[in-house]
Write an enzyme that holds these catalytic residues in place. Structure first.
Site, PDB file in Angstrom:
ATOM      1  N   LYS A  36      12.503   3.004 -13.999  1.00 30.13           N
ATOM      2  CA  LYS A  36      12.106   2.243 -12.695  1.00 30.13           C
ATOM      3  C   LYS A  36      11.472   2.920 -11.526  1.00 30.13           C
ATOM      4  CE  LYS A  36      15.704  -0.952 -14.281  1.00 30.13           C
ATOM      5  NZ  LYS A  36      17.360  -1.194 -14.125  1.00 30.13           N
ATOM      6  N   LYS A  38      27.619  11.250 -12.887  1.00 31.76           N
ATOM      7  CA  LYS A  38      26.528  10.871 -12.485  1.00 31.76           C
ATOM      8  C   LYS A  38      26.198  11.898 -11.110  1.00 31.76           C
ATOM      9  CE  LYS A  38      26.107   6.189 -13.752  1.00 31.76           C
ATOM     10  NZ  LYS A  38      25.027   6.521 -14.854  1.00 31.76           N
ATOM     11  N   LYS A  54      22.768   4.454  -8.033  1.00 28.39           N
ATOM     12  CA  LYS A  54      23.374   4.045  -9.364  1.00 28.39           C
ATOM     13  C   LYS A  54      25.001   3.880  -9.183  1.00 28.39           C
ATOM     14  CE  LYS A  54      21.558   7.666 -11.073  1.00 28.39           C
ATOM     15  NZ  LYS A  54      20.926   7.319 -12.338  1.00 28.39           N
ATOM     16  N   ARG A  55      25.678   3.413 -10.373  1.00 30.28           N
ATOM     17  CA  ARG A  55      27.042   3.207 -10.284  1.00 30.28           C
ATOM     18  C   ARG A  55      27.724   4.637  -9.843  1.00 30.28           C
ATOM     19  NH1 ARG A  55      30.206   4.044 -15.012  1.00 30.28           N
ATOM     20  NH2 ARG A  55      28.305   3.893 -16.291  1.00 30.28           N
ATOM     21  N   HIS A  66      26.299   2.865 -25.970  1.00 28.45           N
ATOM     22  CA  HIS A  66      25.983   3.374 -24.506  1.00 28.45           C
ATOM     23  C   HIS A  66      26.440   4.419 -24.173  1.00 28.45           C
ATOM     24  CE1 HIS A  66      23.083   0.045 -23.801  1.00 28.45           C
ATOM     25  NE2 HIS A  66      23.846  -0.804 -24.589  1.00 28.45           N
ATOM     26  N   THR A  84      18.098   3.644 -17.052  1.00 27.41           N
ATOM     27  CA  THR A  84      16.850   2.758 -17.005  1.00 27.41           C
ATOM     28  C   THR A  84      16.289   2.941 -15.620  1.00 27.41           C
ATOM     29  OG1 THR A  84      18.378   0.822 -16.817  1.00 27.41           O
ATOM     30  CG2 THR A  84      17.149   1.226 -18.853  1.00 27.41           C
TER      31      THR A  84
END
Length: 818
Positions: A666, A560, A554-555, A363, A662
Site C-alpha cells: 500500500k 515488527k 501496523k499491529r 500466514h 500488505t
C-alpha cells in the site's frame, strides 16, 4: 436442475443521474429513515445515502446470485475469522460509478457529503492484515466475476477502540453497530443451531452428540460490489442468538440477572472480536467463536448445495472451501461430522470429499503463533470433534507407518496431537492434512514454510504446497485513498489501471519528466498537509508538512520491531543535541497500531513511544528538526489518510518473520520509499521496483539463523556501539520517564539479555540506511523519481492477480458468464 422462473414483476430500476440520485436520497430520507430535510440529522442523511447506494447495487447482486445458480457454477466459500473492509459507502459509490454524482446530489440537498462520509463507523470485524487481505480478496472476486461467498462473524464490538491516556493504551468498547448499519440485511430465514458441550452416546457403531448446549446463528448479508459492478460478492456474517430468550419464571420472581444468564452466555459468542485469551474463560470463548462460525457456514453451504444437487458425490465439483489462517480449521472436523452423522456417509467417503474441497493459506512461520488447543478444553467444548480428530490422526499415522515403518520420530513430529507436555491439538497440521493445496503468501515465506514448520508434511505431500503472493485492491488503496495521485495518473495514462494495475508501468517513462515529477511532488504535499491537519486536531502535535514523513503503522508486536525504529529516533535526538547547528533534515516520525490487551511488552513499547515523543517534542533545542507522534486508534479509515502522506515506509521485521505484508504494498503504491529488511514481500517489491529504489538493511534470513545458532549475545552490540548504548542507557535511567525511572526495566532487560528479534544486531545497519534516507530526501527531484518508480512497479501486487492465481491453481473456479 430445476430453477423456478422468476415472476415477471415490473421493477423501478434506479438510474444514476444527479437528478435521480437527489430524488432517491430524499425518498429514502422520508420513507426509510422517517425524517424530512428540515429535521434530518447527519446520521439520517448518511443512512439515506446508504440506502440510495444499496438500491443501485441490489439488481446486480440479485443477478449475480441468479447467474451462479442458473449456470451451476462451482463457488468458493472463503472462511475467515476477520474481514476488515473499512468504510463501505465511498467504496460502493466508486464501484457503481456514482461518487461524483452523489456528491453533487448532496450539495443540491444542502448536505455536506465529505462530512457524511467521515461519519460512517469502521466495521469492527478485524484487527490487521489478515482481515484487510480477506476484504481485498472479496473485492477482487467480485470485480473478476468469480462465484464466491465470504463467511465470518458479525461481532457486536470490534477488538477495541484505542485511546492514549498519559501515554498508555486504554481499551474501550468499539461499538461500531451502536448507531445501526444500513448496509446489512438480516436473513432470519437462514438460521442454524450450533451446539457445545454435552456428551457422546455410542449407537450401533455410530455416535450421537447429546445433551449439548444450543446457540442459534442468524445470518446478516453484506453486498461487496466489484468495480463497475462486474458482479457483487456476498459477505455473510453470523450473529449469535439464544435458543431461549429468557428464563421467564426467574424474571417473574424478580431475579432479573438469573433470567438473562443463559441468553447472555449464548450471545457472548459474537459479542467481541478476539476476547482476551490470557484466561481459561477467554480461551474457551475464542474456541466457541471459531466453531460457531464454521458450523453455521458449513450448514449453510450444504443446504445451498443440496437444494440444487441430489447427491453429495458432486460436492468437490461445486464447492471449494478456503481456510484463511487456522481460525476456521474446525471446518475440517465439522464437515466430517455433518457428512457422517447427519448425511450418513461412510468415513472413507466423507474424508475423500473433504480432501478435495479444502484449501488452506498459512500466514505465519512463528511456532508461538501457530494455533493449538488444549485437548482437555477441546474435549469439554467439542467432544464429538475431538473424537473425529483423534480418529483422523489414527488413520493418518497408520498410513504413514505403512510408508515409513522405521521412522517413529516422524510419526511423533507430524501427529495432529502434540504430546510434548499437556496434549494439544495442532490446528495448522489439521489444516494441511485436510487440504489439497496449501499456500504461503510470499515467495520467501512459501519456501521457508516447506523447509521449517511443514517440512515433514512437504516430505509426505510435496505436491500440496505452493505460493500465492498477497495483493491489495487498487480501487480502495489508490483510487479511493489518494485522489490527488489517482487524478494525476488518470490525466496521463487513463483510468483503466483500476482493473489492470500493470498499466501503471507506463509511469516509468514519466519519472524523469519535469512536469510529471513536479505534479507528483505536489500531490504528495497535498496528502501530507491533510494528514498534518488530522494529527494536529487529534493529538495536538503540529508537524511540518515539508519534513520527511517517516511512518510505521501496523499491529504492535515485538517481531515488527517498532522498538528498533524508536531506538533510531532516540539516537537521532541525541545527535541533534550534540550538534544542533548541523544541517539536519527535518523528520516527522509517525507511529500507529494496537497492542493486544494482554500483550504487556507491546503496550510498554506504545508507552515508551509516547514518553519519547513528550520529551522530544517539548525540547526547544530540537524545534522542527524532529517530531514524534503516536496516532491513536489505527483503523482502515485512518490508514487511508496516513498511507498516501508517507514519504518513508518502515517494513523492518526481523528477516524470516513477516510472512508477506500488505502494508508494504500500500505504501509503495502510494509513492513511499521502503526502508526494510530482506523479508516477506519486501523481496518481491524490490524485484519489481529495483533494489536501488529502496533502502534494504539488516541480516538476511539465513544469517539470522546462523547468529542464533552461534549463540547470540546482544550485550556485545550494546557495549561496542556508543550511540546504541546511549539510547538504551537513557531508557534505562528514566530520561524519558523521570517520574518513574525504572518504568522500562523489563523492556531493557529483554533487549540486553535475549533480544529474540535481533534489534541490536541490526541497529547499526539500520541507522546507516537512515543516513542514506536523509541524503536522498535532500534531492527532491530524485526522491520523487524513485517514488514514481515504486508506483510504476506495483502492478503485480494487485489482489486481482492474486485471486486469478487462486481461482486457476487452487479452487478451479470459473467466472460467471454474464
Amino acid at each position: 436442475m430445476n430453477h423456478a422462473a422468476e415472476p415477471d414483476f415490473e421493477f423501478d430500476h434506479p438510474t444514476n443521474t444527479v437528478v435521480a440520485l437527489r430524488r432517491s436520497i430524499a425518498n429514502r430520507l422520508v420513507y426509510m429513515v422517517g425524517k424530512d430535510v428540515q429535521s434530518a440529522t447527519q446520521r439520517d442523511w448518511l443512512f439515506a445515502i446508504f440506502h440510495a447506494a444499496r438500491d443501485r447495487v441490489m439488481d446486480r447482486w440479485r443477478e449475480t446470485r441468479r447467474a451462479t445458480h442458473a449456470q451451476d457454477l462451482k463457488r468458493v466459500y472463503y472462511l475467515s475469522m476477520e474481514f476488515l473492509p473499512g468504510r463501505m459507502l465511498g467504496n460502493a459509490l466508486m464501484a457503481v460509478g456514482i461518487y461524483d454524482e452523489t456528491r453533487a446530489a448532496c450539495a443540491q440537498l444542502g448536505a455536506d457529503f465529505d462530512q457524511l462520509l467521515d461519519l460512517e463507523a469502521d466495521p469492527g470485524l478485524g484487527n490487521g492484515g489478515l482481515g484487510r487481505l480477506a476484504a481485498c480478496f472479496l473485492d477482487s472476486m467480485a470485480t473478476l466475476g468469480l462465484p464466491n461467498m465470504g463467511y465470518g462473524i458479525r461481532f457486536d464490538y470490534g477488538m477495541f477502540s484505542q485511546r492514549i491516556l498519559k501515554g498508555q493504551q486504554v481499551e474501550e468498547p468499539d461499538g461500531w453497530l451502536e448507531a445501526g448499519n444500513p448496509w446489512e440485511i438480516m436473513r432470519p430465514e437462514f438460521s442454524y443451531s450450533v451446539c457445545f458441550g454435552g456428551r457422546l452416546d455410542p449407537d450401533n457403531g455410530g455416535v450421537h452428540w447429546i445433551e449439548a448446549e444450543e446457540v442459534i446463528a442468524v445470518a446478516y448479508d453484506y453486498a461487496v460490489p466489484g468495480y463497475e459492478l462486474g458482479s457483487v460478492s456476498t459477505l455473510r456474517l453470523w450473529s449469535a442468538r439464544a435458543s431461549h430468550a429468557i428464563n421467564l419464571d426467574a424474571f417473574n420472581k424478580g431475579d432479573y440477572i438469573r433470567a438473562m444468564e443463559a441468553k447472555n452466555a449464548s450471545e457472548n459468542v459474537s459479542r467481541v472480536l478476539y476476547p482476551d485469551d490470557s484466561t481459561e474463560h477467554g480461551r474457551e470463548l475464542r474456541l466457541r467463536q471459531e466453531y460457531f462460525f464454521v458450523s453455521a457456514s458449513l450448514q449453510d453451504l450444504l443446504r445451498r448445495f443440496l437444494r440444487d444437487h441430489g447427491s453429495l458425490d458432486q460436492l468437490p465439483d461445486k464447492v471449494a472451501i478456503h481456510i484463511n489462517d487456522t481460525h476456521p480449521a474446525l471446518a475440517v472436523p465439522e464437515l466430517m461430522r455433518l457428512l457422517i452423522d447427519v448425511h450418513r456417509l461412510t468415513w472413507d467417503k466423507a474424508w475423500s470429499l473433504c480432501t478435495r474441497i479444502f484449501s488452506y493459506t498459512n500466514h505465519t512461520l512463528m511456532q508461538e503463533a501457530l494455533e493449538t488447543w488444549s485437548v482437555d478444553l477441546f474435549g469439554r467444548v467439542l467432544p464429538r470433534h475431538l473424537r473425529i480428530i483423534f480418529d483422523l490422526n489414527a488413520h493418518f499415522l497408520a498410513e504413514l507407518h505403512a510408508r515409513f515403518p522405521n521412522d517413529n520420530d516422524l510419526l511423533r513430529r507430524i501427529s495432529l496431537i502434540d504430546e510434548n507436555g499437556p496434549r494439544r491439538i495442532r490446528m495448522a497440521y489439521l489444516s494441511v492434512l485436510a487440504s489439497h493445496r496449501v499456500n504461503g503468501v510470499s515467495a520467501l515465506h512459501s519456501r521457508l514454510m516447506v523447509s521449517t514448520i511443514f517440512a515433514d508434511f512437504a516430505q509426505v505431500f510435496p505436491e500440496r504446497f505452493c505460493n500465492k503472493t498477497n495483493g491489495i485492491t487498487p480501487r480502495r488503496w489508490l483510487a479511493q485513498a489518494n485522489p490527488p495521485l489517482s487524478e494525476l495518473i488518470d490525466a496521463r495514462i487513463g483510468t483503466t489501471w483500476r482493473r489492470n494495475l500493470d498499466e501503471l508501468g507506463a509511469l516509468r517513462d514519466l519519472a524523469t519528466e519535469p512536469e510529471f515529477n513536479n505534479a507528483f511532488q505536489l500531490a504528495k504535499a497535498q496528502n501530507k498537509r491533510r494528514l498534518a491537519e488530522r494529527i494536529a486536531r487529534e493529538t495536538g502535535v503540529v508537524l511540518n508538512p515539508e519534513s520527511l514523513f517517516d511512518v510505521q503503522v501496523k499491529r504492535m508486536h515485538e517481531y515488527k520491531r517498532q522498538l528498533l525504529n524508536l531506538l533510531h529516533v532516540i539516537t537521532r535526538y541525541h545527535q541533534i543535541l550534540a550538534n544542533p547547528h548541523a544541517n539536519w533534515m527535518p523528520r516527522s516520525v509517525i507511529f500507529a497500531g494496537k497492542a493486544a490487551s494482554a500483550y504487556y511488552m507491546a503496550k510498554q513499547v506504545i508507552r515508551l513511544i509516547n514518553d519519547v515523543a513528550h520529551v522530544v517534542n517539548a525540547d526547544p533545542r530540537i524545534g522542527e528538526k524532529l517530531k514524534v507522534v503516536f496516532v491513536p486508534n489505527y483503523r482502515v479509515s485512518l490508514a487511508e489518510i496516513i498511507i498516501p502522506a508517507a514519504d518513508l515506509s518502515q517494513q523492518i521485521s526481523t528477516a524470516g518473520t513477516e510472512a508477506s505484508g500488505t502494508g508494504n504494498m500500500k505504501f509503495a503504491l502510494n509513492g513511499a520509499l521502503t526502508i526494510g529488511t530482506w523479508d516477506g514481500a519486501n523481496i518481491e517489491i524490490a524485484e519489481q521496483v529495483g533494489l536501488d529504489n529502496m533502502f534494504v538493511f539488516g541480516l538476511r534470513t539465513e544469517e539470522v539463523a546462523a547468529v542464533r545458532a552461534a549463540g547470540y549475545r546482544p550485550r556485545q552490540h550494546y557495549e561496542s556501539n556508543y550511540d546504541l548504548k546511549l539510547a538504551i542507557d537513557r531508557i534505562a535511567d528514566g530520561a524519558f520517564s523521570p517520574a518513574e525511572p525504572h518504568r522500562y526495566h523489563d523492556l531493557v532487560n529483554a533487549l540486553l539479555d535475549s533480544d529474540h528479534y535481533l534489534l541490536l544486531a541490526d541497529y547499526a545497519d539500520y541507522v546507516a540506511a537512515q543516513d542514506k534516507v536523509d541524503a536522498l530526501y535532500r534531492r527532491p527531484i530524485e526522491w520523487a523519481r524513485q517514488a514514481i518508480l515504486n508506483v510504476a512497479g506495483m502492478g503485480v501486487f494487485s489482489s486481482d492477480r492474486t485471486i486469478r492465481e487462486y481461482a486457476e491453481d487452487i479452487w478451479n473456479v470459473k467466472p460467471i458468464n454474464s
